[in-house]
Design an enzyme around this catalytic site. Structure first.
Site, short mmCIF file in Angstrom:
data_model
loop_
_atom_site.label_atom_id
_atom_site.label_comp_id
_atom_site.label_asym_id
_atom_site.label_seq_id
_atom_site.Cartn_x
_atom_site.Cartn_y
_atom_site.Cartn_z
N ILE A 81 -25.18 13.31 27.53
CA ILE A 81 -25.40 12.69 28.74
C ILE A 81 -24.91 11.31 28.52
CG2 ILE A 81 -27.04 14.09 29.90
CD1 ILE A 81 -29.04 11.71 28.96
N THR B 65 -42.45 9.27 31.69
CA THR B 65 -43.50 9.63 30.73
C THR B 65 -44.93 8.69 30.95
OG1 THR B 65 -44.63 9.63 28.31
CG2 THR B 65 -42.54 8.25 28.90
N ASP B 66 -46.07 9.29 30.54
CA ASP B 66 -47.21 8.35 30.61
C ASP B 66 -47.13 7.38 29.64
OD1 ASP B 66 -47.26 10.80 28.97
OD2 ASP B 66 -49.27 10.25 28.30
N TYR C 273 -40.29 3.78 22.42
CA TYR C 273 -39.91 5.02 23.29
C TYR C 273 -40.36 4.70 24.57
CZ TYR C 273 -40.87 9.65 25.49
OH TYR C 273 -40.96 10.59 26.06
N LYS D 182 -37.89 4.67 27.90
CA LYS D 182 -38.27 5.68 29.20
C LYS D 182 -38.35 4.81 30.63
CE LYS D 182 -38.65 9.54 29.24
NZ LYS D 182 -37.49 10.66 29.49
N ALA E 262 -33.60 13.80 26.32
CA ALA E 262 -34.25 12.54 26.17
C ALA E 262 -34.32 12.29 24.52
CB ALA E 262 -35.82 12.82 26.68
N TYR E 263 -34.44 11.18 24.31
CA TYR E 263 -34.79 10.97 22.78
C TYR E 263 -36.31 10.83 22.74
CZ TYR E 263 -34.84 8.69 18.14
OH TYR E 263 -35.08 8.39 16.94
N1 NAP Z 1 -42.93 16.62 25.44
C1 NAP Z 1 -43.85 16.11 26.13
O1 NAP Z 1 -45.14 16.19 25.78
C2 NAP Z 1 -43.55 15.10 27.03
C3 NAP Z 1 -44.53 14.07 27.39
C4 NAP Z 1 -44.24 13.33 28.77
C5 NAP Z 1 -42.67 13.17 29.06
N2 NAP Z 1 -41.91 13.91 28.56
C6 NAP Z 1 -40.51 13.85 29.11
O2 NAP Z 1 -40.14 15.16 29.50
C7 NAP Z 1 -38.93 15.43 29.23
C8 NAP Z 1 -38.58 16.67 28.45
O3 NAP Z 1 -39.20 16.64 27.27
P1 NAP Z 1 -39.18 17.61 26.16
O4 NAP Z 1 -40.50 17.30 25.39
O5 NAP Z 1 -39.17 18.84 26.88
O6 NAP Z 1 -38.01 17.30 25.50
P2 NAP Z 1 -37.18 17.94 24.41
O7 NAP Z 1 -38.00 19.28 24.03
O8 NAP Z 1 -37.44 17.19 23.01
O9 NAP Z 1 -35.99 18.19 24.71
C9 NAP Z 1 -34.85 17.03 25.10
C10 NAP Z 1 -33.63 17.83 24.98
O10 NAP Z 1 -32.64 16.66 25.22
C11 NAP Z 1 -31.65 16.99 24.04
N3 NAP Z 1 -30.98 15.71 24.31
C12 NAP Z 1 -30.75 14.61 23.53
N4 NAP Z 1 -30.20 13.64 23.54
C13 NAP Z 1 -28.95 14.26 24.40
C14 NAP Z 1 -28.09 13.83 24.81
N5 NAP Z 1 -27.43 12.72 24.53
N6 NAP Z 1 -27.31 14.68 25.53
C15 NAP Z 1 -27.66 15.77 25.99
N7 NAP Z 1 -28.97 16.17 25.72
C16 NAP Z 1 -29.59 15.45 24.79
C17 NAP Z 1 -32.30 17.63 23.17
O11 NAP Z 1 -31.22 17.86 22.08
P3 NAP Z 1 -31.59 18.01 20.53
O12 NAP Z 1 -32.68 18.84 20.39
O13 NAP Z 1 -30.31 18.61 20.14
O14 NAP Z 1 -31.59 16.70 20.26
C18 NAP Z 1 -33.11 18.30 23.48
O15 NAP Z 1 -32.65 19.46 23.82
C19 NAP Z 1 -38.21 14.01 28.85
O16 NAP Z 1 -37.68 13.03 29.64
C20 NAP Z 1 -39.55 13.50 28.03
O17 NAP Z 1 -39.43 12.02 27.87
C21 NAP Z 1 -42.12 14.88 27.46
#
Ligand code: NAP
Length: 275
Positions: free
Chosen positions: A20, A85-86, A109, A113, A43-44
């Protein structure tokens, strides 16, 4: 993350399909797929690494990447649903955070966000920034064990550790609400039906500390592992986290979204499907 209503054609792209942060590749993908809506779950998310190693990677993906998507979506007149995110909050409140509460991220982070959600919302009134909290749910990467990163899916992480160890240390002073992705999905479709975008909070109901959340995971999965509650200070993570980050869903309810069930009921359903 999203289960679409039946009849909806969905194309999921992984990082190897589309980076992205590559503006031309994003433009080309949107021109090729001509989507009616784009969901950005990329996301990172390495919260502690971002704190220790600096903001560059987090900003590149969580802000620049969102700018690439926002621009391409605007050109194609396509709404973007971006997830945030929170962790944009400082955690000083003791009542659920509303969308109009001031965001003051404590971590690199969280700041990256917040930048991303502002970029998405400024690009078009049809775009959404949806703040979610402590996500869990079925994940193809977790199921396949294909991700090289630590899982952001807390119940799966606890189950793995709980089966390897007799005890785990888990912070007992951070309060928030676990959110089950199959419950979030229909709520997000409901918001999309309105036509207008905006900033929304979505999570399951009620709140819990991470330590009690871990205890619930072990109880429901019948895993014998003691949870030793420790303070955030004792735990010593590199990045500060909000002590309190429960999200008020009132705005979403006002927009026609039915209240999501208690997080424990959602967790029970998730665990029952695993064990
Ligand atoms: N997990 C939580 O508890 C939580 C809480 C609050 C908010 N969120 C938000 O919810 C969303 C999803 O979170 P998640 O935990 O499901 O995330 P995740 O499992 O870490 O998935 C994020 C994905 O983004 C990919 N990615 C990273 N850099 C990219 C790039 N430049 N281009 C395309 N793809 C890329 C990653 O690929 P790689 O694995 O190859 O790096 C990974 O597959 C995010 O926006 C996060 O900030 C998550």
């Amino acid at each position: 993350m999203l289960a679409a209503p039946s009849g909806t054609e969905c194309t999921g792209l992984t990082r190897s399909d589309l980076d992205i942060t590559d503006g031309s590749a994003v433009d080309a993908a949107i021109a090729r797929l001509r989507p009616d809506v784009v969901f950005n779950g990329a996301a990172y998310n390495l919260v502690d690494r971002a704190e220790a190693e600096g903001a560059r990677d987090a900003l590149e993906i969580n802000a620049l990447g969102v700018a690439c998507l926002s621009r391409a979506c605007r050109e194609a007149d396509t709404p973007l649903v971006h997830f945030s995110t929170d962790f944009v909050f400082d955690g000083d409140k003791r009542t659920p955070y509303r969308e109009d509460d001031v965001a003051r991220p404590l971590s690199v982070y969280g700041a990256s966000k917040l930048a991303g959600e502002n970029i998405a919302l400024a690009a078009s009134p049809r775009n959404f920034a949806i703040r979610v909290c402590r996500l869990f749910g079925p994940s193809s990467a977790d199921a396949a064990g294909s991700s090289k990163k630590p899982s952001g899916n807390f119940p799966l992480l606890m189950l793995r550790l709980g089966r390897e160890r007799d005890s785990v240390r888990v912070v007992n002073d951070q309060v928030g609400t676990p959110s089950y992705t199959p419950d979030l999905a229909p709520a997000i479709w409901k918001l999309l039906e309105r036509g207008d975008g905006g900033l929304f909070h979505l999570s399951n109901a009620e709140e819990v500390t991470f330590a009690d959340y871990a205890r619930a995971v072990f109880r429901l999965a019948d895993v014998r592992c003691e949870v030793i509650g420790v303070s955030s200070k004792e735990y010593g993570a590199a990045a500060p986290r909000p002590m309190y980050s429960t999200l008020s869903n009132e705005k979403a309810h006002g927009a026609g979204v039915a209240p999501l069930r208690h997080w424990h009921d959602a967790l029970a359903e998730f665990i029952a499907q695993l064990v």
